[in-house]
Design a protein around this motif. Sequence first.
Motif, PDB file in Angstrom:
ATOM      1  N   PHE A  10       0.783  -1.283  -0.023  1.00 22.11           N
ATOM      2  CA  PHE A  10      -0.139  -0.099  -0.045  1.00 22.11           C
ATOM      3  C   PHE A  10       0.772   1.171   0.109  1.00 22.11           C
ATOM      4  CE2 PHE A  10      -2.308  -3.498   2.188  1.00 22.11           C
ATOM      5  CZ  PHE A  10      -3.461  -3.426   1.200  1.00 22.11           C
ATOM      6  N   GLN A  32       2.202   3.108   3.092  1.00 22.72           N
ATOM      7  CA  GLN A  32       3.192   2.546   4.130  1.00 22.72           C
ATOM      8  C   GLN A  32       4.481   3.022   3.738  1.00 22.72           C
ATOM      9  OE1 GLN A  32       1.607  -1.747   3.269  1.00 22.72           O
ATOM     10  NE2 GLN A  32       2.593  -2.072   5.223  1.00 22.72           N
ATOM     11  N   ASN A  57       1.785  -8.968   5.291  1.00 26.49           N
ATOM     12  CA  ASN A  57       0.537  -8.675   4.746  1.00 26.49           C
ATOM     13  C   ASN A  57      -0.539  -9.517   5.395  1.00 26.49           C
ATOM     14  OD1 ASN A  57      -1.933  -8.320   3.182  1.00 26.49           O
ATOM     15  ND2 ASN A  57      -0.702  -8.103   1.183  1.00 26.49           N
ATOM     16  N   PRO A 112      -6.345  -4.397   4.761  1.00 31.23           N
ATOM     17  CA  PRO A 112      -5.715  -3.385   4.317  1.00 31.23           C
ATOM     18  C   PRO A 112      -5.391  -2.528   5.542  1.00 31.23           C
ATOM     19  CG  PRO A 112      -7.131  -3.520   2.699  1.00 31.23           C
ATOM     20  CD  PRO A 112      -7.621  -4.398   3.646  1.00 31.23           C
ATOM     21  N   TYR A 113      -6.282  -2.186   6.478  1.00 31.57           N
ATOM     22  CA  TYR A 113      -6.206  -1.235   7.757  1.00 31.57           C
ATOM     23  C   TYR A 113      -5.509  -1.868   8.660  1.00 31.57           C
ATOM     24  CZ  TYR A 113      -7.449   1.580  11.561  1.00 31.57           C
ATOM     25  OH  TYR A 113      -7.419   2.362  12.770  1.00 31.57           O
ATOM     26  N   THR A 154      -2.957  -4.324   7.834  1.00 34.52           N
ATOM     27  CA  THR A 154      -1.602  -4.233   7.086  1.00 34.52           C
ATOM     28  C   THR A 154      -1.045  -3.203   7.430  1.00 34.52           C
ATOM     29  OG1 THR A 154      -2.252  -6.292   5.783  1.00 34.52           O
ATOM     30  CG2 THR A 154      -0.480  -4.831   5.190  1.00 34.52           C
ATOM     31  N   ILE A 155      -1.620  -2.042   6.979  1.00 35.16           N
ATOM     32  CA  ILE A 155      -1.180  -0.660   7.139  1.00 35.16           C
ATOM     33  C   ILE A 155      -0.716  -0.342   8.879  1.00 35.16           C
ATOM     34  CG2 ILE A 155      -1.437   1.752   6.866  1.00 35.16           C
ATOM     35  CD1 ILE A 155      -3.067   0.695   4.312  1.00 35.16           C
ATOM     36  N   TRP A 200      -6.063   7.743   2.658  1.00 35.04           N
ATOM     37  CA  TRP A 200      -5.571   6.119   2.494  1.00 35.04           C
ATOM     38  C   TRP A 200      -6.697   5.201   3.047  1.00 35.04           C
ATOM     39  CZ3 TRP A 200      -4.806   3.055   7.146  1.00 35.04           C
ATOM     40  CH2 TRP A 200      -4.811   3.585   8.093  1.00 35.04           C
ATOM     41  N   ASN A 224      -9.445   2.678   3.281  1.00 34.53           N
ATOM     42  CA  ASN A 224      -9.600   1.467   2.452  1.00 34.53           C
ATOM     43  C   ASN A 224     -11.091   0.913   3.051  1.00 34.53           C
ATOM     44  OD1 ASN A 224      -7.125   0.869   0.793  1.00 34.53           O
ATOM     45  ND2 ASN A 224      -6.271   1.395   2.753  1.00 34.53           N
ATOM     46  N   ASN A 247     -11.669   0.248   6.922  1.00 32.04           N
ATOM     47  CA  ASN A 247     -11.407   1.206   7.676  1.00 32.04           C
ATOM     48  C   ASN A 247     -12.619   1.493   8.609  1.00 32.04           C
ATOM     49  OD1 ASN A 247      -9.253   1.882   5.814  1.00 32.04           O
ATOM     50  ND2 ASN A 247      -8.728   3.459   7.098  1.00 32.04           N
TER      51      ASN A 247
END
Length: 332
Positions: A130, A133, A206, A210-211, A213-214, A275, A277, A280
């Motif tokens: 992402f 990051q 990963n 997404p949330y 992982t980030i 950012w 996703n 979120n």
Amino acid sequence: MMRPSIRVSVIFWAVALLMCFGYGISRLLHFKQIFFQHAGIAITQTEALKAYKGPDDSRPQYIPKIIHQVFHNWHEPGNETLPSDWEKVRQTCVKSNPGWEYKLWTERTSREFIETEYAWFLRTYDNYPFPVQRVDAVRYFLLLFYGGIYLDLDNGCKADLSPLLYYPMWITDGGRGALSNNILASRPNHPFWARLTHSLLPWSYNWFFPYVTISYASGQWFETAIWEEYHALLPPVDAFPNHEHRLYRLMMDDRMDRPDLDPWVFFTQERGGSWVNWDNYLFLMIGDHLFLFLFSLFTLIGGSIWLGLRLYRRYRAGYSRVKTQPEERYMI
């Protein structure tokens, strides 16, 4: 009766599921500090302002007069022109801090900086799934190398930031949940940033969401975990009076409707969400109903374990009855 091959497969996947679940629980327990009081010395913005004696302040100034901001244009790669609203917010910091050095790091200059000064990290930097990051990571390296104050582009300045230069290193604490990485400050080469930047490699996973992982590989959750690890290695504050080694949390609760909370003296909060996703909102909802979520989660886990044991016992009971009966091929 279940065939042996099927039974082995069921046992294998059950063990694999339990191992994954156990690993996940261990990571959650490791990260329990998110929801509780954090280490470090809390200081409000009002306290920092009152402690400042003006340009003649006799205290040592640790943080250089540098403001870092990072702009990576994910929608128009190569376009390094700030959106008009962010440019307006940026100007509040430029005007409030005359004579300071201002550095706006673009996608190109950020990568050049990493490649030149921290080439060992370039492969990880380029391979982040992402783009945000890379924005997370480069801010940590900038503070390690240059020192100064880092601000996200949706944070503006309400006043001169000089009163905040007399603390060797501070991060922002919203007072609820993980520590923030949107506004950070430090002297150059602070050992906290050295530990944090070297921790980026082993934490680079990963996690599908997404949330998660980030946040867990480079963002707020990661920063909070390293913050707690770092403090666990330090002796108690009373054991070392050397001011330079004391780390601070600048309190910045964003619940503006709470008159009992310390006001924002130095900074503003404008448009953000660059950012966001799909997950979120899910995790924000979980954060707002944490105890209900945990209760539901453990109820679901407990119910699944109870159901699994019940089905297993029924299977074992049926298997025992079949074993005690003669097979038809031996019956006359």
